[in-house]
Design a protein around this motif. Sequence first.
Motif, mmCIF file in Angstrom:
data_model
loop_
_atom_site.group_PDB
_atom_site.id
_atom_site.type_symbol
_atom_site.label_atom_id
_atom_site.label_comp_id
_atom_site.label_asym_id
_atom_site.label_seq_id
_atom_site.Cartn_x
_atom_site.Cartn_y
_atom_site.Cartn_z
ATOM 1 N N GLY A 8 71.134 -47.897 -5.782
ATOM 2 C CA GLY A 8 72.763 -47.596 -6.411
ATOM 3 C C GLY A 8 72.958 -48.053 -7.784
ATOM 4 N N LEU A 9 73.136 -47.483 -8.762
ATOM 5 C CA LEU A 9 73.304 -47.800 -10.322
ATOM 6 C C LEU A 9 74.494 -47.824 -10.503
ATOM 7 N N GLY A 10 75.663 -48.001 -9.868
ATOM 8 C CA GLY A 10 77.017 -48.079 -10.296
ATOM 9 C C GLY A 10 77.170 -49.427 -11.086
ATOM 10 N N ARG A 11 78.482 -49.883 -11.578
ATOM 11 C CA ARG A 11 78.749 -50.780 -12.343
ATOM 12 C C ARG A 11 78.008 -52.215 -11.730
ATOM 13 N N PHE A 12 78.096 -52.470 -10.428
ATOM 14 C CA PHE A 12 77.511 -53.449 -10.005
ATOM 15 C C PHE A 12 75.863 -53.517 -9.707
ATOM 16 N N GLY A 13 75.272 -52.340 -9.439
ATOM 17 C CA GLY A 13 73.866 -52.306 -9.493
ATOM 18 C C GLY A 13 73.499 -52.393 -10.726
ATOM 19 N N LEU A 14 74.048 -51.635 -11.645
ATOM 20 C CA LEU A 14 73.412 -51.920 -13.201
ATOM 21 C C LEU A 14 73.265 -53.145 -13.861
ATOM 22 N N SER A 15 74.512 -54.060 -13.266
ATOM 23 C CA SER A 15 74.539 -55.330 -13.855
ATOM 24 C C SER A 15 73.723 -56.291 -13.370
ATOM 25 N N VAL A 16 73.328 -56.064 -11.877
ATOM 26 C CA VAL A 16 72.393 -56.832 -11.304
ATOM 27 C C VAL A 16 70.814 -56.363 -11.750
ATOM 28 N N THR A 17 70.576 -55.126 -12.011
ATOM 29 C CA THR A 17 69.388 -54.798 -12.606
ATOM 30 C C THR A 17 69.226 -55.495 -13.949
ATOM 31 N N LYS A 18 70.261 -55.349 -14.823
ATOM 32 C CA LYS A 18 70.268 -55.967 -16.372
ATOM 33 C C LYS A 18 69.892 -57.419 -16.192
#
Length: 225
Positions: A8-18
């Motif tokens: 799940g790459l919402g704002r939270f998922g994207l931030s964790v990934t980055k």
Amino acid sequence: MKQFIVVGLGRFGLSVTKTLLSMGYEVLAIDKDPKKVQECASFATDVYRAEATDEKTLLELGVHNMDHAIVAIGDDLQANILATIQLKNLGVKTITAKAVSDLHHKVLEKLGVDHIIHPERDTGVRVAHQITSQHLIEFLEVAPEYSLVEIYAPPSMCGKSLKQLKMRASYGCNIIAIRTKDNQMNISPTADDQISHGDILVIIGSNKGIAHLEKRYVRTKEMLK
Ligand code: ATP
């Protein structure tokens, strides 16, 4: 090196990934929405459009070899729970999942999720503490009702020893570390250690005790000048 999968790459998922990528970890990121996949592909290489509730797809992606999964699906409760079950059944060692309500939290707990997070709620709590206290640097809930805070030593504590401050007896809190102005870290302060101007104190205790202590030392008029 530990391998992570972010679902799940919402704002939270994207931030964790980055953040994980910037720390040098390998991250497999998936989302069912091609737009989200495209957005993530601008900074990550291992990004796939995939349905996280589908066992076959997850197997093909090699999810069973991952050490830690972060389920960052928020709105779709069913997808969040089904993806968590699939990841667990496939043998991912550690699972962190986002919960959107107390009931959701309980369901994830029953499924054996290792870390259950409430990003919006936790950020709200932290921000509220930070904006109401000039001296608070960091606030972290470590368990329900217990927190760890980092504060600039209030002037009224300076020149006093830990013994004189009676933090444990009066507030049920412990100063577990003191960072001095010149960045020296005292990680096991003794009763005779004194607080100096410019010190940063790391304190652990019950939320009640910390609030009491903040009222007594941090929110006096003297401090708010
Ligand atoms: P945030 O607040 O972090 O932006 P959110 O709480 O709004 O996120 P959602 O938008 O529900 O969370 O989900 C985050 C991402 O998860 C979305 O990009 C969505 O496409 C993706 N997602 C939802 N269901 C699935 C699924 N079954 N498989 C893969 N990805 C999914």
